[in-house]
Design a protein around this motif. Structure first.
Motif, PDB file in Angstrom:
ATOM      1  N   LEU A  89       0.834  -1.208   0.000  1.00  0.00           N
ATOM      2  CA  LEU A  89       0.000   0.000   0.000  1.00  0.00           C
ATOM      3  C   LEU A  89       0.865   1.253   0.000  1.00  0.00           C
ATOM      4  O   LEU A  89       0.479   2.279  -0.564  1.00  0.00           O
ATOM      5  N   GLY A  90       2.049   1.165   0.606  1.00  0.00           N
ATOM      6  CA  GLY A  90       2.965   2.305   0.581  1.00  0.00           C
ATOM      7  C   GLY A  90       3.451   2.617  -0.814  1.00  0.00           C
ATOM      8  O   GLY A  90       3.619   3.781  -1.184  1.00  0.00           O
ATOM      9  N   VAL A  91       3.672   1.575  -1.622  1.00  0.00           N
ATOM     10  CA  VAL A  91       4.092   1.764  -3.013  1.00  0.00           C
ATOM     11  C   VAL A  91       3.071   2.599  -3.774  1.00  0.00           C
ATOM     12  O   VAL A  91       3.427   3.464  -4.583  1.00  0.00           O
ATOM     13  N   PHE A  92       1.777   2.352  -3.505  1.00  0.00           N
ATOM     14  CA  PHE A  92       0.711   3.024  -4.256  1.00  0.00           C
ATOM     15  C   PHE A  92       0.090   4.198  -3.506  1.00  0.00           C
ATOM     16  O   PHE A  92      -0.905   4.767  -3.965  1.00  0.00           O
ATOM     17  N   ASN A  93       0.659   4.560  -2.376  1.00  0.00           N
ATOM     18  CA  ASN A  93       0.069   5.612  -1.550  1.00  0.00           C
ATOM     19  C   ASN A  93      -0.065   6.921  -2.312  1.00  0.00           C
ATOM     20  O   ASN A  93       0.898   7.426  -2.897  1.00  0.00           O
ATOM     21  N   GLY A  94      -1.279   7.478  -2.328  1.00  0.00           N
ATOM     22  CA  GLY A  94      -1.530   8.760  -2.981  1.00  0.00           C
ATOM     23  C   GLY A  94      -1.814   8.675  -4.469  1.00  0.00           C
ATOM     24  O   GLY A  94      -2.049   9.700  -5.121  1.00  0.00           O
ATOM     25  N   LEU A  95      -1.820   7.452  -5.039  1.00  0.00           N
ATOM     26  CA  LEU A  95      -2.004   7.303  -6.486  1.00  0.00           C
ATOM     27  C   LEU A  95      -3.425   6.911  -6.887  1.00  0.00           C
ATOM     28  O   LEU A  95      -3.766   6.949  -8.059  1.00  0.00           O
ATOM     29  N   HIS A  96      -4.254   6.502  -5.954  1.00  0.00           N
ATOM     30  CA  HIS A  96      -5.518   5.857  -6.299  1.00  0.00           C
ATOM     31  C   HIS A  96      -6.497   6.752  -7.056  1.00  0.00           C
ATOM     32  O   HIS A  96      -7.186   6.297  -7.959  1.00  0.00           O
ATOM     33  N   ASP A  97      -6.576   8.023  -6.694  1.00  0.00           N
ATOM     34  CA  ASP A  97      -7.641   8.862  -7.236  1.00  0.00           C
ATOM     35  C   ASP A  97      -7.587   9.016  -8.746  1.00  0.00           C
ATOM     36  O   ASP A  97      -8.605   8.957  -9.426  1.00  0.00           O
ATOM     37  N   PHE A  98      -6.387   9.203  -9.289  1.00  0.00           N
ATOM     38  CA  PHE A  98      -6.315   9.466 -10.734  1.00  0.00           C
ATOM     39  C   PHE A  98      -5.204   8.671 -11.420  1.00  0.00           C
ATOM     40  O   PHE A  98      -5.418   8.058 -12.459  1.00  0.00           O
ATOM     41  N   ILE A  99      -4.036   8.661 -10.816  1.00  0.00           N
ATOM     42  CA  ILE A  99      -2.873   8.119 -11.515  1.00  0.00           C
ATOM     43  C   ILE A  99      -2.920   6.604 -11.641  1.00  0.00           C
ATOM     44  O   ILE A  99      -2.636   6.049 -12.700  1.00  0.00           O
ATOM     45  N   LEU A 100      -3.269   5.908 -10.563  1.00  0.00           N
ATOM     46  CA  LEU A 100      -3.230   4.448 -10.597  1.00  0.00           C
ATOM     47  C   LEU A 100      -4.151   3.852 -11.663  1.00  0.00           C
ATOM     48  O   LEU A 100      -3.755   2.904 -12.361  1.00  0.00           O
ATOM     49  N   PRO A 101      -5.363   4.363 -11.850  1.00  0.00           N
ATOM     50  CA  PRO A 101      -6.186   3.839 -12.960  1.00  0.00           C
ATOM     51  C   PRO A 101      -5.529   4.032 -14.329  1.00  0.00           C
ATOM     52  O   PRO A 101      -5.663   3.169 -15.208  1.00  0.00           O
ATOM     53  N   LYS A 102      -4.812   5.142 -14.508  1.00  0.00           N
ATOM     54  CA  LYS A 102      -4.113   5.356 -15.776  1.00  0.00           C
ATOM     55  C   LYS A 102      -2.978   4.344 -15.942  1.00  0.00           C
ATOM     56  O   LYS A 102      -2.724   3.842 -17.042  1.00  0.00           O
TER      57      LYS A 102
END
Length: 359
Positions: A93-106
């Motif tokens: 979860l630390g690897v992806f922290n802060g990315l969920h709202d917009f960046i991670l789906p991209k």
């Protein structure tokens, strides 16, 4: 990225036979290249472990871990990602922290396009991550080529003349006695943490070379008689110096590869993203280092903890340190003896020739 890429291609005298794109930018590259009938290859600049984690985000979703926030992490060990050894949920979860709202789906969309590429070039070395690479190759039909050189003479930092008194200083230190410390060039360490670092280092009595991007004058006053502080250095040259026996690192992938190639042990100090997973590789998988921070989001590491890990990693008579140093040297030799860069570059040339014939 589509419009500037279109403009760039419009300005070429001949259409390229192959377009190489960072994996995160595959969406734009595949669309533009598809309209022009140009094949695409993906480039991945960090570890195979990170690639496989992004490639299997759907498994995190299936197991109810994808949308969790870092504050919701528990002691679960994630063991269902192919090629990735059991990893704490907190680290993932630390690897992806802060990315969920917009960046991670991209990013998920970009990775869904990997099968549309001719090959993936990964900036790793097979001998560093053989299990992860073997599993990934068994799952993906796209050829995966590791293209990191087994040695490097590239200096890191600004291309200007730098006083190399630090090399003379290293020359005067005993073999394997110096701890090299570099926290990367992007995330500054807080003044409070730096105070704890300097106090801890002074208390250990260990020789250290510290690269500090700012406040070098202030840190020089705090270093004591065992330390040397510089704003920049030739990292490859330093890591390869006979007097350097340990590397306190932020766990950037390039720095990690250079440390492995030099055969040194590590103190890991990750801040975010892939650095967290790379710290886990160093400490748990390769077993050639210790964590300075028990959890990557630890606000402040006290000097007492710093004294403990620095003394342990730099003590040549400590049993754990002995074993780590032995494994680090063995890992270096394995990589240098068996590094597969040449054959993978040949494979990439074959990909280019193959797609050129079909155009």
């Amino acid at each position: 990225m589509e419009a500037p890429l279109e403009k760039l291609l419009d300005g070429t005298e001949e259409p390229p036979c192959l377009l190489v794109a960072d994996t995160f930018l595959l969406e734009a590259a595949v669309r533009v290249a598809g309209r022009r009938n140009i094949p695409v290859a993906a480039f991945w600049p960090t570890s195979v472990a990170m690639f496989t984690l992004y490639q299997h985000l759907h498994l995190l979703e299936q197991n109810g871990h994808y949308n969790l926030q870092l504050s919701e992490a528990n002691d679960v060990r994630v063991d269902y990602v192919p090629g990735l050894s059991p990893t704490s949920l907190h680290e993932i979860l630390g690897v992806f922290n802060g990315l969920h709202d917009f960046i991670l789906p991209k990013f998920r969309e970009a990775f869904s396009l990997v099968p549309k590429t001719q090959c993936v070039m990964i900036s790793s070395i097979y001998e560093l991550e053989p299990q992860a690479l073997d599993r990934l190759r068994a799952i993906l039909k796209t050829p995966l080529l590791t293209v990191a050189p087994p040695t490097s003479n590239v200096a890191h930092g600004p291309s200007h003349h730098v006083d190399q008194d630090y090399i003379k200083w290293l020359d005067g230190r005993p073999e394997d006695s110096v701890l090299y410390i570099a926290f990367g060039s992007h995330v500054p360490v807080s003044p409070q943490q730096m105070d704890e670092v300097m106090a801890g280092l002074r208390e250990t009595g260990v020789n250290f070379l510290l690269v500090a991007r700012s406040n070098t004058d202030g840190l020089k006053e705090l270093r004591g008689d065992k330390g040397f502080v510089v704003p920049w250095c030739d990292q490859v040259r330093v890591l390869s110096h006979r007097s350097v026996g340990g590397f306190w690192s932020h766990c950037g992938w390039n720095s990690t590869k250079e440390g492995v190639m030099a055969g040194v042990t590590f103190l890991t100090f990750p801040f975010y993203g892939d650095q967290i997973l790379i710290s886990k590789l160093i400490v748990e998988d390769w077993r050639i280092g210790l964590k300075v921070k028990e959890r990557h989001d630890e606000a402040l590491v006290p000097r007492e903890k710093i004294v403990e890990v620095v003394k342990k990693i730099m003590d040549p008579n400590h049993n754990e340190s002995k074993e780590m140093r032995k494994r680090a040297k063995e890992m270096k030799e394995r990589v240098l003896e068996n590094g597969s860069l040449g054959e993978n570059i040949d494979s990439f040339v074959k990909v280019i020739r193959s797609v050129s014939k079909n155009q």
